[in-house]
Design a protein around this motif. Structure first.
Motif, PDB file in Angstrom:
ATOM      1  N   SER A  99       9.925  79.694 -16.981  1.00 18.76           N
ATOM      2  CA  SER A  99       8.740  79.756 -17.836  1.00 18.76           C
ATOM      3  C   SER A  99       8.295  78.362 -18.264  1.00 18.76           C
ATOM      4  CB  SER A  99       9.018  80.619 -19.073  1.00 18.76           C
ATOM      5  OG  SER A  99       9.947  79.986 -19.937  1.00 18.76           O
ATOM      6  N   VAL A 100       7.007  78.227 -18.560  1.00 17.77           N
ATOM      7  CA  VAL A 100       6.414  76.989 -19.074  1.00 17.77           C
ATOM      8  C   VAL A 100       5.689  77.354 -20.361  1.00 17.77           C
ATOM      9  CG1 VAL A 100       4.847  75.070 -18.614  1.00 17.77           C
ATOM     10  CG2 VAL A 100       6.067  76.171 -16.712  1.00 17.77           C
ATOM     11  N   PRO A 101       6.195  76.948 -21.525  1.00 15.14           N
ATOM     12  CA  PRO A 101       5.571  77.358 -22.795  1.00 15.14           C
ATOM     13  C   PRO A 101       4.069  77.097 -22.821  1.00 15.14           C
ATOM     14  CG  PRO A 101       7.660  76.263 -23.218  1.00 15.14           C
ATOM     15  CD  PRO A 101       7.396  76.118 -21.747  1.00 15.14           C
ATOM     16  N   GLY A 102       3.326  78.120 -23.174  1.00 13.09           N
ATOM     17  CA  GLY A 102       1.881  78.001 -23.265  1.00 13.09           C
ATOM     18  C   GLY A 102       1.136  78.224 -21.971  1.00 13.09           C
ATOM     19  N   HIS A 103       1.860  78.508 -20.880  1.00 13.41           N
ATOM     20  CA  HIS A 103       1.226  78.701 -19.575  1.00 13.41           C
ATOM     21  C   HIS A 103       1.834  79.928 -18.888  1.00 13.41           C
ATOM     22  CE1 HIS A 103      -0.755  74.740 -19.751  1.00 13.41           C
ATOM     23  NE2 HIS A 103       0.365  74.338 -20.331  1.00 13.41           N
ATOM     24  N   HIS A 104       1.197  80.374 -17.810  1.00 10.27           N
ATOM     25  CA  HIS A 104       1.694  81.556 -17.103  1.00 10.27           C
ATOM     26  C   HIS A 104       2.254  81.252 -15.722  1.00 10.27           C
ATOM     27  CE1 HIS A 104       0.624  84.490 -20.112  1.00 10.27           C
ATOM     28  NE2 HIS A 104      -0.599  84.001 -20.188  1.00 10.27           N
ATOM     29  N   HIS A 105       2.076  80.031 -15.228  1.00  9.03           N
ATOM     30  CA  HIS A 105       2.710  79.683 -13.967  1.00  9.03           C
ATOM     31  C   HIS A 105       4.170  79.324 -14.232  1.00  9.03           C
ATOM     32  CE1 HIS A 105       1.830  75.619 -15.494  1.00  9.03           C
ATOM     33  NE2 HIS A 105       2.840  75.223 -14.721  1.00  9.03           N
ATOM     34  N   GLY A 106       4.923  79.098 -13.160  1.00  8.07           N
ATOM     35  CA  GLY A 106       6.331  78.763 -13.311  1.00  8.07           C
ATOM     36  C   GLY A 106       6.663  77.368 -12.836  1.00  8.07           C
ATOM     37  N   GLU A 107       7.693  76.779 -13.435  1.00  6.48           N
ATOM     38  CA  GLU A 107       8.196  75.472 -13.025  1.00  6.48           C
ATOM     39  C   GLU A 107       9.707  75.436 -13.229  1.00  6.48           C
ATOM     40  OE1 GLU A 107       6.307  72.301 -15.125  1.00  6.48           O
ATOM     41  OE2 GLU A 107       4.267  72.875 -14.522  1.00  6.48           O
ATOM     42  N   VAL A 108      10.362  74.576 -12.455  1.00  2.00           N
ATOM     43  CA  VAL A 108      11.779  74.272 -12.657  1.00  2.00           C
ATOM     44  C   VAL A 108      11.878  72.763 -12.801  1.00  2.00           C
ATOM     45  CG1 VAL A 108      14.117  74.490 -11.777  1.00  2.00           C
ATOM     46  CG2 VAL A 108      12.429  76.258 -11.223  1.00  2.00           C
ATOM     47  N   SER A 109      12.384  72.310 -13.937  1.00  2.00           N
ATOM     48  CA  SER A 109      12.381  70.876 -14.236  1.00  2.00           C
ATOM     49  C   SER A 109      13.472  70.143 -13.456  1.00  2.00           C
ATOM     50  CB  SER A 109      12.600  70.657 -15.736  1.00  2.00           C
ATOM     51  OG  SER A 109      13.937  70.999 -16.095  1.00  2.00           O
ATOM     52  N   ASP A 110      13.379  68.798 -13.463  1.00  2.00           N
ATOM     53  CA  ASP A 110      14.409  67.981 -12.826  1.00  2.00           C
ATOM     54  C   ASP A 110      15.775  68.250 -13.439  1.00  2.00           C
ATOM     55  OD1 ASP A 110      12.519  66.814 -11.193  1.00  2.00           O
ATOM     56  OD2 ASP A 110      12.260  65.039 -12.460  1.00  2.00           O
ATOM     57  N   ASP A 111      15.839  68.360 -14.765  1.00  2.00           N
ATOM     58  CA  ASP A 111      17.110  68.625 -15.428  1.00  2.00           C
ATOM     59  C   ASP A 111      17.680  69.979 -15.008  1.00  2.00           C
ATOM     60  OD1 ASP A 111      17.048  66.212 -16.747  1.00  2.00           O
ATOM     61  OD2 ASP A 111      16.288  67.044 -18.639  1.00  2.00           O
ATOM     62  N   GLN A 112      16.816  70.976 -14.882  1.00  2.00           N
ATOM     63  CA  GLN A 112      17.284  72.296 -14.456  1.00  2.00           C
ATOM     64  C   GLN A 112      17.810  72.260 -13.020  1.00  2.00           C
ATOM     65  OE1 GLN A 112      13.526  74.350 -15.694  1.00  2.00           O
ATOM     66  NE2 GLN A 112      14.954  75.931 -16.402  1.00  2.00           N
ATOM     67  N   LEU A 113      17.127  71.538 -12.150  1.00  2.03           N
ATOM     68  CA  LEU A 113      17.579  71.440 -10.761  1.00  2.03           C
ATOM     69  C   LEU A 113      18.929  70.738 -10.677  1.00  2.03           C
ATOM     70  CD1 LEU A 113      14.225  70.539  -8.980  1.00  2.03           C
ATOM     71  CD2 LEU A 113      15.463  72.724  -8.842  1.00  2.03           C
ATOM     72  N   MET A 114      19.138  69.699 -11.473  1.00  2.00           N
ATOM     73  CA  MET A 114      20.426  69.011 -11.493  1.00  2.00           C
ATOM     74  C   MET A 114      21.509  69.935 -12.008  1.00  2.00           C
ATOM     75  SD  MET A 114      19.403  65.177 -12.875  1.00  2.00           S
ATOM     76  CE  MET A 114      21.139  64.762 -13.010  1.00  2.00           C
ATOM     77  N   TRP A 115      21.190  70.675 -13.069  1.00  2.00           N
ATOM     78  CA  TRP A 115      22.155  71.643 -13.615  1.00  2.00           C
ATOM     79  C   TRP A 115      22.505  72.701 -12.582  1.00  2.00           C
ATOM     80  CZ3 TRP A 115      21.226  76.914 -14.383  1.00  2.00           C
ATOM     81  CH2 TRP A 115      22.230  77.622 -15.077  1.00  2.00           C
ATOM     82  N   LEU A 116      21.484  73.235 -11.909  1.00  2.00           N
ATOM     83  CA  LEU A 116      21.700  74.279 -10.912  1.00  2.00           C
ATOM     84  C   LEU A 116      22.558  73.773  -9.758  1.00  2.00           C
ATOM     85  CD1 LEU A 116      21.034  77.140  -9.905  1.00  2.00           C
ATOM     86  CD2 LEU A 116      18.950  76.204  -8.893  1.00  2.00           C
ATOM     87  N   ALA A 117      22.273  72.569  -9.280  1.00  4.47           N
ATOM     88  CA  ALA A 117      23.062  71.983  -8.196  1.00  4.47           C
ATOM     89  C   ALA A 117      24.516  71.815  -8.614  1.00  4.47           C
ATOM     90  CB  ALA A 117      22.468  70.644  -7.772  1.00  4.47           C
TER      91      ALA A 117
END
Length: 306
Positions: free
Chosen positions: A133-151
């Protein structure tokens, strides 16, 4: 006699999505649809089936307006069901949800605006919840920090593999307007997932059931328990409908994952063969009963992070 090709599944998940509950005092969606009533119908269908899943995973847009009262109503419907059928509940953030109210209302945590990313273990099967989720918007994103965490999480394989649960599905939509609210920069996510132990991606957001692959991984999108998109709409348009609500059942086997769409409102039953009669007919067909016991995780449990 011969043995059936597959034993019983190792894990079973119920995949619900887009419940879109509103607080009791808030007007209904489209002035007609009551998300709580539609979810109650779904709960009734699940309980009547006798299914005993390991977890119920709800992939986002849990509340339509992010209201605390909506999250309280949601817990009141889903958690008693989970207790009765012996399942855990895993919640996923969607674009209609509000992170602070979500954390406080569903996980009893302090309210804050951080992404709600989690790792949960179901006896060796890892479920990663990724907040797109992106606060205030309806499209989706995955941040750099999230991608590092996921990896970092995926660097250690899980005994039975990983299911990635998210709201915005990384797949094309057959409705052109959905491109305005799709997940952005999907190639960056693909680079992290490719070659890992992720066995399936489950998502919602589209309000219709669909299937695809992403980075070589099967993707299963569950429709909504609230309202669905009519895919017979004249090409190029959209037409939400108060009908065709559905959820998915996910059966996890040793070498495959099966996703099945379950309509909430089946109009007319034509026959009922109960479990005892089914086993009798299998015997007549020369097929040995399914193996009842699911195997335990082959190695020590993985760490649980959140």
């Amino acid at each position: 006699m011969r043995t059936a090709e597959y034993p019983a599944p190792e894990r079973i998940l119920l995949h619900l999505s887009d419940t879109h509950l509103r607080a009791p005092s808030t007007p209904r969606l489209f002035d007609v649809v009551d998300g709580a009533n539609r979810l109650a119908d779904t709960v009734g269908v699940i309980e009547a089936s006798g299914i005993r899943p390991d977890a119920i995973i709800v992939t986002g847009d849990l509340a339509d307006l992010g209201e605390p009262g909506a999250y309280a109503a949601l817990r009141g419907l889903v958690e008693p069901l989970a207790e009765r059928i012996g399942a855990r509940v895993l919640w996923v953030m969607g674009n209609h949800d509000e992170r602070g109210a979500f954390r406080a209302g569903l996980y009893d945590e302090a309210s804050d605006d951080r992404p709600v990313d989690r790792v949960d273990e179901l006896d060796g099967l890892r479920v990663i919840t990724l907040d797109t989720s992106v606060p205030g918007h309806h499209h989706g994103e995955v941040s750099d920090d999230q991608l590092m965490w996921l990896a970092g999480v995926l660097a250690t394989p899980a005994p039975l593999g990983t299911i990635l649960a998210m709201h915005h599905p990384p797949v094309p939509s057959v409705l052109p307007l959905a491109a305005s609210v799709e997940l952005h920069d999907q190639r960056r996510l693909a680079a992290v997932l490719r070659g890992t132990d992720v066995r399936a991606i489950i998502a919602g957001h589209l309000h219709y059931s669909t299937f695809a692959t992403f980075a070589g991984i099967p993707v299963s999108v569950a429709s909504s328990t609230c309202y669905a998109q009519d895919l017979t709409v004249p090409t190029g348009g959209t037409r939400p409908q108060d009908g065709a609500q559905a959820f998915n059942i996910v059966h996890v086997y040793d070498d495959t994952v099966v996703h099945s769409v379950v309509p909430v409102d089946a109009p007319r039953a034509l026959e009922h063969i109960d479990a005892e009669e089914a086993q009798r007919r299998l015997g007549l067909a020369g097929v040995a009963p399914f193996i009842a016991a699911r195997k335990d995780a082959p190695t020590a449990p993985i760490p649980v992070l959140h």
